[in-house]
Design a protein around this motif. Sequence first.
Motif, PDB file in Angstrom:
ATOM      1  N   MET A 162      10.822   2.507  -3.828  1.00 48.10           N
ATOM      2  CA  MET A 162      10.888   1.107  -3.875  1.00 48.10           C
ATOM      3  C   MET A 162      11.541   0.475  -2.333  1.00 48.10           C
ATOM      4  O   MET A 162      11.832   1.360  -1.578  1.00 48.10           O
ATOM      5  N   ALA A 163      11.060  -0.687  -1.601  1.00 45.48           N
ATOM      6  CA  ALA A 163      11.482  -1.214  -0.463  1.00 45.48           C
ATOM      7  C   ALA A 163      13.070  -1.534  -0.433  1.00 45.48           C
ATOM      8  O   ALA A 163      13.304  -2.225  -1.521  1.00 45.48           O
ATOM      9  N   THR A 164      13.753  -1.422   0.599  1.00 46.29           N
ATOM     10  CA  THR A 164      15.308  -1.521   0.413  1.00 46.29           C
ATOM     11  C   THR A 164      15.701  -1.684   1.962  1.00 46.29           C
ATOM     12  O   THR A 164      15.074  -1.580   2.898  1.00 46.29           O
ATOM     13  N   ASN A 165      17.024  -2.174   2.068  1.00 45.60           N
ATOM     14  CA  ASN A 165      17.388  -2.486   3.131  1.00 45.60           C
ATOM     15  C   ASN A 165      18.530  -1.155   3.572  1.00 45.60           C
ATOM     16  O   ASN A 165      18.776  -0.631   4.552  1.00 45.60           O
ATOM     17  N   SER A 166      19.299  -0.682   2.524  1.00 46.22           N
ATOM     18  CA  SER A 166      20.000   0.307   2.653  1.00 46.22           C
ATOM     19  C   SER A 166      20.604   0.995   1.400  1.00 46.22           C
ATOM     20  O   SER A 166      20.086   0.832   0.321  1.00 46.22           O
ATOM     21  N   ARG A 202      12.008  -0.162   5.223  1.00 49.20           N
ATOM     22  CA  ARG A 202      12.455   1.157   4.871  1.00 49.20           C
ATOM     23  C   ARG A 202      12.107   1.379   3.268  1.00 49.20           C
ATOM     24  O   ARG A 202      12.417   0.092   2.522  1.00 49.20           O
ATOM     25  N   TYR A 203      12.041   2.545   2.828  1.00 47.13           N
ATOM     26  CA  TYR A 203      11.797   2.742   1.722  1.00 47.13           C
ATOM     27  C   TYR A 203      12.775   3.697   1.153  1.00 47.13           C
ATOM     28  O   TYR A 203      13.410   4.767   1.641  1.00 47.13           O
ATOM     29  N   VAL A 204      13.111   3.832  -0.354  1.00 47.17           N
ATOM     30  CA  VAL A 204      14.032   4.617  -0.964  1.00 47.17           C
ATOM     31  C   VAL A 204      13.035   5.305  -1.949  1.00 47.17           C
ATOM     32  O   VAL A 204      12.231   4.612  -2.540  1.00 47.17           O
ATOM     33  N   ASN A 234       0.812  -1.264  -0.124  1.00 55.11           N
ATOM     34  CA  ASN A 234       0.047  -0.002  -0.197  1.00 55.11           C
ATOM     35  C   ASN A 234       0.931   1.264  -0.007  1.00 55.11           C
ATOM     36  O   ASN A 234       0.552   2.246  -0.525  1.00 55.11           O
ATOM     37  N   ASP A 235       1.755   1.246   0.876  1.00 55.10           N
ATOM     38  CA  ASP A 235       2.656   2.285   0.979  1.00 55.10           C
ATOM     39  C   ASP A 235       3.374   2.761  -0.332  1.00 55.10           C
ATOM     40  O   ASP A 235       3.340   3.930  -0.805  1.00 55.10           O
ATOM     41  N   LEU A 236       3.946   1.710  -1.053  1.00 58.20           N
ATOM     42  CA  LEU A 236       4.538   1.979  -2.322  1.00 58.20           C
ATOM     43  C   LEU A 236       3.834   2.380  -3.237  1.00 58.20           C
ATOM     44  O   LEU A 236       4.167   3.438  -4.068  1.00 58.20           O
ATOM     45  N   ALA A 237       2.278   1.986  -3.388  1.00 61.72           N
ATOM     46  CA  ALA A 237       1.504   2.498  -4.271  1.00 61.72           C
ATOM     47  C   ALA A 237       1.072   4.036  -3.969  1.00 61.72           C
ATOM     48  O   ALA A 237       0.959   4.781  -4.791  1.00 61.72           O
ATOM     49  N   PHE A 238       1.164   4.352  -2.796  1.00 61.69           N
ATOM     50  CA  PHE A 238       0.606   5.532  -2.217  1.00 61.69           C
ATOM     51  C   PHE A 238       2.005   6.555  -2.443  1.00 61.69           C
ATOM     52  O   PHE A 238       1.677   7.661  -2.994  1.00 61.69           O
ATOM     53  N   LEU A 239       3.126   6.188  -2.080  1.00 65.38           N
ATOM     54  CA  LEU A 239       4.334   7.169  -2.467  1.00 65.38           C
ATOM     55  C   LEU A 239       4.390   7.254  -4.001  1.00 65.38           C
ATOM     56  O   LEU A 239       4.533   8.399  -4.209  1.00 65.38           O
ATOM     57  N   VAL A 295      16.390   0.469 -11.257  1.00 66.53           N
ATOM     58  CA  VAL A 295      17.011   1.261 -12.219  1.00 66.53           C
ATOM     59  C   VAL A 295      16.399   2.818 -12.021  1.00 66.53           C
ATOM     60  O   VAL A 295      16.833   4.000 -12.119  1.00 66.53           O
ATOM     61  N   ASP A 296      14.964   2.634 -12.118  1.00 64.88           N
ATOM     62  CA  ASP A 296      14.348   4.035 -11.751  1.00 64.88           C
ATOM     63  C   ASP A 296      14.375   4.651 -10.549  1.00 64.88           C
ATOM     64  O   ASP A 296      14.440   5.917 -10.628  1.00 64.88           O
ATOM     65  N   THR A 297      14.296   3.822  -9.634  1.00 61.23           N
ATOM     66  CA  THR A 297      14.312   4.579  -8.416  1.00 61.23           C
ATOM     67  C   THR A 297      15.636   4.801  -7.850  1.00 61.23           C
ATOM     68  O   THR A 297      15.847   6.085  -7.367  1.00 61.23           O
ATOM     69  N   LEU A 298      16.640   4.287  -8.384  1.00 62.64           N
ATOM     70  CA  LEU A 298      18.256   4.715  -7.665  1.00 62.64           C
ATOM     71  C   LEU A 298      18.830   5.555  -8.766  1.00 62.64           C
ATOM     72  O   LEU A 298      19.590   6.042  -8.504  1.00 62.64           O
ATOM     73  N   GLY A 299      18.367   5.378  -9.973  1.00 63.23           N
ATOM     74  CA  GLY A 299      18.935   6.053 -11.094  1.00 63.23           C
ATOM     75  C   GLY A 299      20.526   5.345 -11.341  1.00 63.23           C
ATOM     76  O   GLY A 299      21.275   6.294 -11.608  1.00 63.23           O
ATOM     77  N   VAL A 300      20.446   4.262 -11.227  1.00 61.88           N
ATOM     78  CA  VAL A 300      21.890   3.567 -11.418  1.00 61.88           C
ATOM     79  C   VAL A 300      22.145   3.395 -12.690  1.00 61.88           C
ATOM     80  O   VAL A 300      21.388   3.245 -13.688  1.00 61.88           O
ATOM     81  N   ASP A 301      23.454   3.222 -12.994  1.00 62.47           N
ATOM     82  CA  ASP A 301      24.075   2.784 -14.598  1.00 62.47           C
ATOM     83  C   ASP A 301      24.008   1.509 -14.871  1.00 62.47           C
ATOM     84  O   ASP A 301      25.134   0.813 -14.555  1.00 62.47           O
ATOM     85  N   LEU A 302      22.962   0.902 -15.302  1.00 60.46           N
ATOM     86  CA  LEU A 302      22.916  -0.573 -15.841  1.00 60.46           C
ATOM     87  C   LEU A 302      23.729  -0.653 -17.101  1.00 60.46           C
ATOM     88  O   LEU A 302      23.102  -0.126 -18.213  1.00 60.46           O
ATOM     89  N   ILE A 303      24.769  -1.213 -16.967  1.00 57.65           N
ATOM     90  CA  ILE A 303      25.747  -1.104 -18.302  1.00 57.65           C
ATOM     91  C   ILE A 303      25.407  -2.521 -19.163  1.00 57.65           C
ATOM     92  O   ILE A 303      25.966  -2.534 -20.243  1.00 57.65           O
ATOM     93  N   ALA A 304      24.856  -3.528 -18.662  1.00 56.40           N
ATOM     94  CA  ALA A 304      24.596  -4.700 -19.251  1.00 56.40           C
ATOM     95  C   ALA A 304      23.374  -5.676 -18.765  1.00 56.40           C
ATOM     96  O   ALA A 304      23.183  -5.477 -17.718  1.00 56.40           O
TER      97      ALA A 304
END
Lengths: 438, 411
Positions: free
Chosen positions: B91-95, B236-238, B76-81, B130-139
């Motif tokens: 997204m939910a994450t640990n760190s 925890r969410y990021v 619910n939280d993720l949909a709400f956020l 990739v969307d939430t953190l904006g990381v550079d997925l190279i492959a």
Amino acid sequence: MIRYYFWLSLKSIKGNPWLSALMVLAIALGIGAFMTTYTVFHYMSGDPIPHKSDKLFTVQLDNWAPDSAWDDENNRPPPHLTYRDSHFLAESKEATYQTAFFSVIMAAQPENPDIKPLRAQGLVTYSDFFPMFEPKFLYGSAWTRRDDQQRNRVIVLSKDMNERVFGGENSVGKYFRLNDHEYKIVGVLDDFAPRPKYYDLVNSQDFGDTEDFYLPFTLNDFLKLRPAGNNSCWKPLPTASYEGYLESDCVWINMWVQLEDEDHKQQYQQFIDNYVIDQKNLGRFPRPLNNQITDVMDWLEVREVVTDDTHIQLWLSGAFLIVCLLNTVGLMLAKFLKKSGDVGVRRALGASRAQIFYQHLIESATLGIVGAILGLALAWLGLLMVRSFSPDIAVLTHLDFKLSLFAFAVAIITSLISGLYPTWRICQITPARQLKSQ
Amino acid sequence: MDIKPIFKTLIRNPVGLVLIATQVALTLAIIVNSLFIINQRLDNISVKSGIDEDNTLMISFSSLSDSYNMENAIANDLAFLKSLPGVNSAMATNSLPLSNSGWSSGVSSQSDYKGVEIGSAFYFADETLVDTLGVDLIAGRSFRSEEISYYYLSDELEPPVCIVSADLALTLFPDLNNPEEVVGKKIWYGGVENPKFAEVIGVINDIKAPWRGWSEPIFNRVIYVPHKPIFGKFSRYVVRAENGQLDNLVKNIQTELSNFDDQRVIRPPRPFSDIREVFVRNDKGMATTLTIVIVLLLLINALGIIGLVSFWVTQRTKQIGTRRALGATKFDILTYFLTENLIITCIGVIIGSILAMALNNWLVTAFSLSKLPMSYLLGSALLLILMGMIAVCAPAMRAMNVQPAVATRSV
């Protein structure tokens, strides 16, 4: 006579304001830099519980993996124990006092609907925690070993938590709600913030936060809590469940004991070694016997509470003070020799070498005092800066009376040392030679 | 210009020489090592985390009761956020990188763990990684939603697939030409007794672990696993904000979430800038302290030289007048004092270089710093010589302007 010399030195300072100002500045900068770093070092390396730091010991058992040590470099066992080992040691009562503990985070639910549920950090520990680490109580007292055995739902609150939930009144006998369970309050602590927080150096910032509440360890039989701090495992759990976690070789629990003397310590070492040997027969503890009991001050060193950065800064500021001292020697020499004429006249009029010596020594000391005052102000500024950079060590940045006195002593000794050679030189002046050239 | 008379004067009255040279030597030793330390700290401070730092925040919550349904809450939280204005993704994450707390575990490229076991940081992520953190997925690819499951603390960690950092890929498989080739390979975890593997489906460039690692260089070794973590009553969410919306979000998100569901404690959000600030705090403090020490040292040295040389000029006023009267030009007088100072500073610099290297040796053994590059020594030596020349200018100019007539007067 001293008053006269003091008056003379003030006159001389006034006569040479630039040189004097330079000297005062050099001493002040040296003292300011040195006292800034020394103050931090002084608090960091202090004994958090002086009257019994040699009687409190933390216990480590080496239950780590057969082929890789916890710490290759120093061959230290893990800082924490497994649940089963710490539980056994805490229940065995071989030491005067012993406690196992771990920190948890729970939600406190005040009865007053105006106060929202709040996050609370606590320790789950044995009753021995209180006589060992000696926090002072504002109201009530610790729970007892009997409470431990009977698994009574009791709790001790910190002063801060008591203020937030009960407005600071005596809440002993009332109930405190945590994660939907009620606990009877038996005691409220006064301020309790040992620096460094020696009993839990792995999980907390060394000079940071303190606990909000304390719960009996034995209640964990029902509560099944997970640690809020560090947890390390070297192999998978025997079964994927909380029970499997308690049976596992994961380490997450602090273990402390109080031992009265060297004999007692050796007995205890024997006791834990025997325990581990027994466990080896059950197929645990694959590594060679390496169980350690370490007292408070040694533990602070093992955990490197005084950081390398602090050491480096202390040494550099010490060297800086020496440069300032050399600088002052040169300037003082220039200043004293400028007065060669005066000295010649005074010697000719009957002043002895000793008198000239005292006069100039007092002048150096006067400069030292002025430098010290300015230096203390600079140290205060320096500590303000340290505070803004490292809020986590803010409690270590207060110049108290003793430290200020120390700063004064260092400043005056520095200025006297730097005055010695110039003073000696000026005492060599023969009256005749100076008078001739006039 | 004959240096001999200058030397003679210096040797006849060596106190000034000794004082200034020692000062310069000590100063050089301190400055060289400080500059070296500062440079390393500046490197630490400018570290890139590998995520979209400007738009990211982290927020955690703990539920109150045992009966609280964490899975529902997270869904619910993720949909709400995601429905909140200004939110790009969540997204939910640990760190997060640089946050100083997290998970690590050993992994291997072989099921029997022969070869090496590599310590690596574990992060939890879902299909929005990739969307939430904006990381550079190279492959490879990111996670698919059907690959994501909840993870409870008592569960065994059994990710079927994983995404790794490029550095970890090359460390685990040193034979690869480039990290992209790791896609499709197996990574083993869970220990020798109970080995399991996850297939690598993607590679991320330049992502950092939560901490630097002291005995092991874990900082660049990262694994993402397809789980939403539930740590007891805690999760925890990021959240990634739209450009420019982060400040607003930081202000309101705690209240929004707590209004959405008040059966829990919501912690204040931490924008990534805070996380980073805490991570680099000590390095920043050290760099600043040492910079101040260097500046003050140069200042003290300069003032000392000015003071002492001024005294010499006063003391030698008569000789200077005599020299001028005997035909020395103003320039001669100026060069005399400049040369004298240069000699003294150079002696100090030579002794200081030896001291600096000794100090560095000691720092290397006592605090495991690295070896000092020669360029630092050269640069600092030049800096000190320059400082000496500038400092001596004022008194030397005064000496230059002493009138020849002075020689004829008695003081």
